[in-house]
Design a protein around this motif. Structure first.
Motif, PDB file in Angstrom:
ATOM      1  N   LEU A 183      37.986  40.777  43.542  1.00 34.07           N
ATOM      2  CA  LEU A 183      37.417  41.793  42.649  1.00 34.07           C
ATOM      3  C   LEU A 183      35.980  42.149  43.022  1.00 34.07           C
ATOM      4  O   LEU A 183      35.438  43.134  42.540  1.00 34.07           O
ATOM      5  CB  LEU A 183      37.435  41.294  41.187  1.00 34.07           C
ATOM      6  CG  LEU A 183      38.794  40.917  40.604  1.00 34.07           C
ATOM      7  CD1 LEU A 183      38.625  40.444  39.162  1.00 34.07           C
ATOM      8  CD2 LEU A 183      39.745  42.118  40.656  1.00 34.07           C
ATOM      9  N   VAL A 184      35.355  41.363  43.875  1.00 31.48           N
ATOM     10  CA  VAL A 184      33.937  41.527  44.171  1.00 31.48           C
ATOM     11  C   VAL A 184      33.752  42.569  45.267  1.00 31.48           C
ATOM     12  O   VAL A 184      34.392  42.499  46.330  1.00 31.48           O
ATOM     13  CB  VAL A 184      33.299  40.186  44.605  1.00 31.48           C
ATOM     14  CG1 VAL A 184      31.816  40.384  44.909  1.00 31.48           C
ATOM     15  CG2 VAL A 184      33.508  39.139  43.522  1.00 31.48           C
ATOM     16  N   GLY A 185      32.867  43.554  45.017  1.00 35.62           N
ATOM     17  CA  GLY A 185      32.538  44.581  46.009  1.00 35.62           C
ATOM     18  C   GLY A 185      31.039  44.778  46.059  1.00 35.62           C
ATOM     19  O   GLY A 185      30.268  44.144  45.321  1.00 35.62           O
ATOM     20  N   ARG A 186      30.575  45.721  46.949  1.00 30.64           N
ATOM     21  CA  ARG A 186      29.148  45.939  47.119  1.00 30.64           C
ATOM     22  C   ARG A 186      28.844  47.412  47.303  1.00 30.64           C
ATOM     23  O   ARG A 186      29.665  48.180  47.806  1.00 30.64           O
ATOM     24  CB  ARG A 186      28.602  45.160  48.314  1.00 30.64           C
ATOM     25  CG  ARG A 186      29.180  45.611  49.659  1.00 30.64           C
ATOM     26  CD  ARG A 186      28.780  44.686  50.792  1.00 30.64           C
ATOM     27  NE  ARG A 186      27.394  44.734  51.149  1.00 30.64           N
ATOM     28  CZ  ARG A 186      26.856  45.619  51.994  1.00 30.64           C
ATOM     29  NH1 ARG A 186      27.624  46.559  52.553  1.00 30.64           N
ATOM     30  NH2 ARG A 186      25.589  45.567  52.291  1.00 30.64           N
ATOM     31  N   HIS A 237      33.880  34.591  33.319  1.00 35.87           N
ATOM     32  CA  HIS A 237      33.718  34.946  31.919  1.00 35.87           C
ATOM     33  C   HIS A 237      33.909  36.419  31.598  1.00 35.87           C
ATOM     34  O   HIS A 237      33.906  36.773  30.414  1.00 35.87           O
ATOM     35  CB  HIS A 237      32.315  34.529  31.457  1.00 35.87           C
ATOM     36  CG  HIS A 237      31.999  33.085  31.716  1.00 35.87           C
ATOM     37  ND1 HIS A 237      32.758  32.054  31.229  1.00 35.87           N
ATOM     38  CD2 HIS A 237      30.995  32.504  32.427  1.00 35.87           C
ATOM     39  CE1 HIS A 237      32.242  30.894  31.619  1.00 35.87           C
ATOM     40  NE2 HIS A 237      31.177  31.142  32.356  1.00 35.87           N
ATOM     41  N   ALA A 238      34.034  37.306  32.606  1.00 31.84           N
ATOM     42  CA  ALA A 238      34.214  38.733  32.320  1.00 31.84           C
ATOM     43  C   ALA A 238      35.688  38.986  32.012  1.00 31.84           C
ATOM     44  O   ALA A 238      36.490  39.246  32.919  1.00 31.84           O
ATOM     45  CB  ALA A 238      33.746  39.583  33.497  1.00 31.84           C
ATOM     46  N   LEU A 239      36.044  38.882  30.733  1.00 35.37           N
ATOM     47  CA  LEU A 239      37.445  39.028  30.337  1.00 35.37           C
ATOM     48  C   LEU A 239      37.912  40.457  30.588  1.00 35.37           C
ATOM     49  O   LEU A 239      37.252  41.420  30.218  1.00 35.37           O
ATOM     50  CB  LEU A 239      37.608  38.681  28.848  1.00 35.37           C
ATOM     51  CG  LEU A 239      37.153  37.275  28.429  1.00 35.37           C
ATOM     52  CD1 LEU A 239      37.399  37.063  26.954  1.00 35.37           C
ATOM     53  CD2 LEU A 239      37.895  36.223  29.241  1.00 35.37           C
ATOM     54  N   GLY A 240      39.073  40.603  31.220  1.00 35.67           N
ATOM     55  CA  GLY A 240      39.669  41.910  31.468  1.00 35.67           C
ATOM     56  C   GLY A 240      39.016  42.708  32.565  1.00 35.67           C
ATOM     57  O   GLY A 240      39.275  43.913  32.700  1.00 35.67           O
ATOM     58  N   ALA A 241      38.188  42.101  33.385  1.00 36.27           N
ATOM     59  CA  ALA A 241      37.478  42.844  34.434  1.00 36.27           C
ATOM     60  C   ALA A 241      38.422  43.168  35.576  1.00 36.27           C
ATOM     61  O   ALA A 241      39.269  42.348  35.961  1.00 36.27           O
ATOM     62  CB  ALA A 241      36.299  42.033  34.952  1.00 36.27           C
ATOM     63  N   THR A 242      38.268  44.392  36.136  1.00 36.37           N
ATOM     64  CA  THR A 242      39.063  44.811  37.294  1.00 36.37           C
ATOM     65  C   THR A 242      38.216  44.911  38.555  1.00 36.37           C
ATOM     66  O   THR A 242      38.750  44.986  39.659  1.00 36.37           O
ATOM     67  CB  THR A 242      39.729  46.175  37.028  1.00 36.37           C
ATOM     68  OG1 THR A 242      38.703  47.142  36.772  1.00 36.37           O
ATOM     69  CG2 THR A 242      40.667  46.092  35.834  1.00 36.37           C
ATOM     70  N   ARG A 300      35.230  43.158  29.007  1.00 39.20           N
ATOM     71  CA  ARG A 300      35.087  43.507  27.593  1.00 39.20           C
ATOM     72  C   ARG A 300      33.630  43.560  27.138  1.00 39.20           C
ATOM     73  O   ARG A 300      33.318  44.108  26.083  1.00 39.20           O
ATOM     74  CB  ARG A 300      35.830  42.483  26.729  1.00 39.20           C
ATOM     75  CG  ARG A 300      37.330  42.467  26.988  1.00 39.20           C
ATOM     76  CD  ARG A 300      37.991  41.433  26.082  1.00 39.20           C
ATOM     77  NE  ARG A 300      39.406  41.300  26.389  1.00 39.20           N
ATOM     78  CZ  ARG A 300      40.216  40.415  25.805  1.00 39.20           C
ATOM     79  NH1 ARG A 300      39.732  39.593  24.898  1.00 39.20           N
ATOM     80  NH2 ARG A 300      41.480  40.366  26.132  1.00 39.20           N
ATOM     81  N   GLY A 301      32.757  42.968  27.890  1.00 41.53           N
ATOM     82  CA  GLY A 301      31.355  42.970  27.490  1.00 41.53           C
ATOM     83  C   GLY A 301      30.967  41.700  26.743  1.00 41.53           C
ATOM     84  O   GLY A 301      31.772  40.778  26.545  1.00 41.53           O
ATOM     85  N   GLY A 328      30.565  52.122  28.651  1.00 41.09           N
ATOM     86  CA  GLY A 328      30.915  51.708  27.300  1.00 41.09           C
ATOM     87  C   GLY A 328      31.485  50.314  27.190  1.00 41.09           C
ATOM     88  O   GLY A 328      31.887  49.881  26.104  1.00 41.09           O
ATOM     89  N   ARG A 329      31.546  49.577  28.262  1.00 36.30           N
ATOM     90  CA  ARG A 329      32.031  48.206  28.260  1.00 36.30           C
ATOM     91  C   ARG A 329      31.391  47.459  29.424  1.00 36.30           C
ATOM     92  O   ARG A 329      30.580  48.004  30.145  1.00 36.30           O
ATOM     93  CB  ARG A 329      33.560  48.153  28.377  1.00 36.30           C
ATOM     94  CG  ARG A 329      34.114  48.942  29.553  1.00 36.30           C
ATOM     95  CD  ARG A 329      35.635  48.912  29.558  1.00 36.30           C
ATOM     96  NE  ARG A 329      36.143  47.590  29.904  1.00 36.30           N
ATOM     97  CZ  ARG A 329      37.291  47.088  29.438  1.00 36.30           C
ATOM     98  NH1 ARG A 329      38.035  47.791  28.601  1.00 36.30           N
ATOM     99  NH2 ARG A 329      37.711  45.900  29.818  1.00 36.30           N
ATOM    100  N   GLY A 330      31.751  46.217  29.617  1.00 39.32           N
ATOM    101  CA  GLY A 330      31.233  45.469  30.736  1.00 39.32           C
ATOM    102  C   GLY A 330      29.820  44.945  30.478  1.00 39.32           C
ATOM    103  O   GLY A 330      29.240  45.107  29.404  1.00 39.32           O
TER     104      GLY A 330
END
Length: 901
Positions: free
Chosen positions: A760-763, A793-798, A820-821, A874-876
């Motif tokens: 999931l990690v990018g730059r 800990h970032a729930l639902g992160a894409t 989710r933030g 609006g999130r994250g």
């Protein structure tokens, strides 16, 4: 009761005490002088009577000590089984408090109130179990020997030579609703001992030699009788106050000695002490201060203060009352406190005073009903002292002013013909007398009245310029003028003195009010001591100094006006005042030649310091009213110091509790975070050892990968702990160097590539970013922690994106997720140690150190770290690290070009 006396009403304190006992159980104590008098037997008989009356009675614990008669009384009563407790290889049978509370009977029997419980019990002492039963509304019967009362422990030890270790606080006996004395004569108790009804025969002889001898038993019996009588007397007094009953009830003698500003007051105090000793009675010293009474010039010249101090030293309870009707106030106080005898002194005065003034002793005898009055007189006639009895003013101004007024009146009468008439001149002279009384006091007014009398006769009555009087009518007029002038002057002078006294009291009350108001807003000891110095100066109108204890020595804390030195005599007085808890210095019996007067600041536990006032030139004594006001200031200061000390102690305790909680959280987290990777490593290694030949190549690779991953996880955790330790101790050293941000980001991403969800990690890094100066290794660890935090800990992160951008003269590195933030309540605490936000996945919680370490490392390198949630979408959440961009270094090409030129 006379018409002017108020009816007796119940006292609020007594009513509140009765109301406080309404919802709690009632305690009855069977008190005896020694073991074997039959306390337990009497308690069981009372319990059987209560059961026969229909009450629910249970036996909590009863010690029969093998006595068959006592054991027989237990039969037929419900017995709550005792609790078995193992202690040092033995099994102890203890009172089961929980079982009785669950059973909730109306009455429970708890023998041996002073018993010490086994270590595993809820309370260390049995009397504490009884207190809890009473608060639960359960009535209790218990037993107690006189030697187990705390205040009598030393007395009993001196009498018997045996010190009892198990004691009960006196408050338990004072709170008992009933105390029943179980009494035997020493002869009867010794006979029971010889019959084996107290101890086993082999112990009886030793007991007779040491404890149970007739002398000891007689003394213990007297102690038990007196203590029971005192408790009953307190109950009677409380009942009278609660029901508004007018005393006295002569159930026990109580002596009241009345103290006034009379030289014979000291005689009355000593006589009252002798009378109290003869009757074995308590005694009270009472001083009634009239609101219109003039204030004494100094404590040394006030007989009332000397007598009150003597009474306090002799062990009296000292009380002060303000009132106008002295006999009424004395009798009202006596009836409220169930006083049976009053002691009062009477100095011999002139026969004129006996006719003109109401006699306090005679009025007390006339109005007392059922109270004995002892009147003491001095053997010698009171000597007249001009300086004290006439209160002669100091200086020449009062005399000059009054004589100037008389002279002006005479001159006016001689120069103004219409004024030269007897009626007009008497009015004019009277005005001069009133002016002298109001301005200079009664003594000057009396002298002015005599002078006016003589001038009136000499200059304005026939024959003129002669003291003889020609007509009888003029003589009567002249005498009437003299009486009226003296009377009016005396009244005007009294009004002046009363006004001065009222002003002094108002000043003292205002000073106390201001001081109390300032104390309410004072939370630091230094501010409090500064306020004490200022108000002591205001009250005394002298230079004031506050000295606080520093170990065994005193140090000057504050002075007003400022002063930082003290002469040797002052130091000696200050030390003496602190060590002996009594005033010292000028105006006292200790070091009276010192220039300072020191008074101790007493708290409940110790003397925390002293307050001193410096005398002025020629001053010998200090004002009694001023010293009383200063004592009131010191009492308030002592309470405030205790409050500050308690607050500081509470803060320390709270800090220790917080430290303990943090330590517990750290140990719990460390044990979990260490155990999880170690368990995985040990499990993988065990599987490889035991089943290595049976595993496929892929299986072995998977186990080795697990070992490597968990070892790396363990290494990161240990590194976090080491970094936190270095940060807190200040031992972290940073190595600043030029860093290319793109290289830094790529290195951090490569190091997290093997972690779960690393895809999931990018730059997003532009190519024209400036260099920054920081520690490459530490800043890489920061980025890795931030990426690892987002992965966990970032729930639902894409996606998780590392970006870099230039903002003015700063460069920002951000780790942004689209999960989710973060909850708004968690945002202010994210960088706190051991804090775990609520968005954590189950099973992924760490020690709560990662973000705290990131903040510490970034700040150690001179940067800043912030968090934002939600982001623009609006999130994250976005974690941003920023550094200043310094002037950039020159490239190698530029340097070569400069060298070539």
């Amino acid at each position: 009761m006379t018409e002017d006396e108020e009816p007796f009403r119940p006292e609020p304190e007594a009513l509140l005490a009765e109301a406080g006992r309404a919802d709690r159980g009632r305690l009855k104590i069977y008190l005896g002088m020694a073991p074997g008098v039959g306390k337990t037997y009497a308690m069981l008989e009372g319990a059987r009577q209560a059961k026969a009356a229909g009450r629910d009675v249970v036996v909590g614990v009863v010690e029969t000590h093998g006595r068959s008669e006592t054991a027989a009384l237990v039969q037929g009563l419900e017995v709550v089984p005792r609790r078995s407790i193992a202690h040092r290889g033995h099994t102890l049978q203890e009172f089961d408090l929980a079982a009785v509370l669950a059973r909730r009977p109306q009455l429970v029997l708890v023998d041996e109130l002073a018993h010490t419980n086994a270590p595993d019990c809820l309370h260390p002492k049995r009397w504490q179990d009884v207190t809890e039963l009473l608060f639960a509304g359960i009535n209790v019967y218990s037993t107690l020997n006189i030697q187990h009362i705390e205040s009598l422990n030393d007395v009993v030890a001196r009498i018997t030579g045996v010190r009892v270790r198990e004691t009960v606080p006196d408050k338990i006996l004072e709170q008992a609703d009933e105390v029943e004395l179980v009494d035997l004569t020493p002869t009867e108790l010794i006979e029971r001992l010889n019959q084996g009804k107290v101890y086993a025969p082999e112990l009886a002889g030793r007991a007779l030699e040491k404890f149970f001898n007739p002398g000891n038993l007689a003394a213990l019996r007297e102690l038990a009788l007196r203590r029971t009588a005192d408790r009953v007397d307190d109950q009677v007094l409380g009942y009278m106050r609660a029901h508004g009953i007018e005393g006295p009830w002569p159930v026990n003698e109580r002596i009241l000695v009345c103290i006034g500003r009379d030289p014979a007051s000291g005689l009355a105090v000593r006589a009252a002490r002798r009378l109290a000793d003869q009757l074995q009675a308590s005694w009270i010293a009472l001083h009634i201060e009239r609101p219109n009474a003039p204030l004494p010039q100094a404590a040394e010249s006030d007989p009332a203060e000397a007598a009150m101090k003597a009474a306090m030293d002799l062990g009296a309870r000292v009380e002060r009352v303000v009132g106008r009707d002295l006999p009424g106030e004395i009798l009202r106080f006596a009836k409220r406190n169930n006083v049976t005898q009053i002691v009062i002194s009477r100095s011999r005065g002139s026969w004129i005073k006996e006719i003109l003034r109401r006699s306090l002793p005679h009025e007390l005898v006339r109005r007392a009903n059922g109270i004995s009055v002892h009147v003491l007189t001095q053997n010698t006639q009171r000597q007249w002292r001009w300086g004290r009895d006439l209160r002669l003013p100091k200086g020449w101004l009062p005399w000059a002013g009054s004589m100037a007024g008389i002279t002006a009146a005479v001159v006016a009468g001689e120069l103004i013909p219409d004024l030269n008439r007897p009626g007009n001149m008497s009015t004019l002279f009277m005005a001069v007398v009133v002016f002298s009384a109001i301005t200079f006091g009664r003594t000057v007014a009396a002298i002015t009245s005599v002078a006016a009398f003589l001038c009136y006769n000499f200059f304005f009555l026939d024959p003129l310029i002669d003291f003889r009087v020609a007509h009888a009518v003029d003589l009567i007029t002249l005498l009437i003028f003299l009486v009226v002038a003296i009377t009016i002057g005396s009244l005007a002078g009294t009004v002046r003195e009363q006004a001065e006294a009222a002003q002094a009291r108002i000043k003292a009350m205002r000073a106390l009010y201001d001081f109390a108001s300032r104390l309410g807003a004072t939370f630091r000891r230094d501010d409090l001591v500064h306020a004490v110095a200022i108000h002591a100066n205001r009250v005394a109108d002298h230079q004031a100094m506050v000295m606080l204890a520093d170990g065994d020595e005193l140090v000057i804390s504050h002075a007003w006006p400022p002063e930082d030195a003290l002469e040797p005599s002052g130091w000696a007085a200050a030390r003496w005042a602190r060590e002996h808890a009594e005033p010292a210095g000028f105006g006292t019996d200790t070091l009276p030649t010192a220039d300072w007067h020191f008074r101790p600041i007493r708290t409940k536990d110790s003397i925390v310091g002293v307050v001193g006032i410096r005398r002025r030139d020629g001053e010998r004594v200090a004002s009694g009213e001023m010293l009383r006001t200063l004592d009131a200031v010191l009492d308030q200061a002592a309470v405030a110091i205790e409050r500050i000390d308690y607050a500081e102690e509470a803060a320390k305790v709270e800090a220790l509790d917080a430290t303990d909680r943090l330590r517990g959280a750290l140990l719990s987290s460390v044990s979990h975070d260490l155990r999880t990777p170690l368990t995985s490593i040990l499990g993988s290694v065990t599987t490889l050892r035991q089943q290595g030949g049976q595993l496929t190549a892929e299986g072995r690779e998977e186990l080795l990968a697990t070992i490597e991953e968990e070892a790396d996880r363990l290494d990161r955790f240990v590194a976090d702990l080491l970094n936190m330790t270095r940060l807190e101790s200040g031992a972290l050293e940073t190595k600043a160097d030029w860093i290319d941000v793109a290289d830094l980001v790529d290195s951090a991403i490569r190091r997290v590539a093997r972690r779960p969800k690393a895809e999931l990690v990018g730059r997003k890094i532009p190519g024209d970013l400036p260099l920054i100066r920081a520690d490459f290794v530490l800043l890489e660890n920061v980025l890795m922690n931030l990426i690892d935090n987002a992965l966990k800990h970032a729930l639902g992160a894409t996606q998780i994106v590392l970006t870099a951008r230039r903002m003015g003269n700063r460069l920002e590195l951000s780790v942004t997720d689209d999960g989710r933030g973060i909850d708004p309540d968690d945002l202010p605490h994210l960088f706190d140690k051991f804090y775990r936000a609520g968005r954590t996945d189950a099973g992924s919680a760490g020690a709560g150190l990662g973000l705290s370490i990131c903040k510490g490392l970034v700040e150690a390198m001179g940067g800043e770290i912030t968090v934002t949630s939600p982001t623009e979408i609006g999130r994250g959440a976005r974690f941003t690290v920023s550094f200043a961009t310094p002037p950039q270094p020159k490239s190698a090409t530029a340097i070569e070009a400069e060298v070539g030129r």
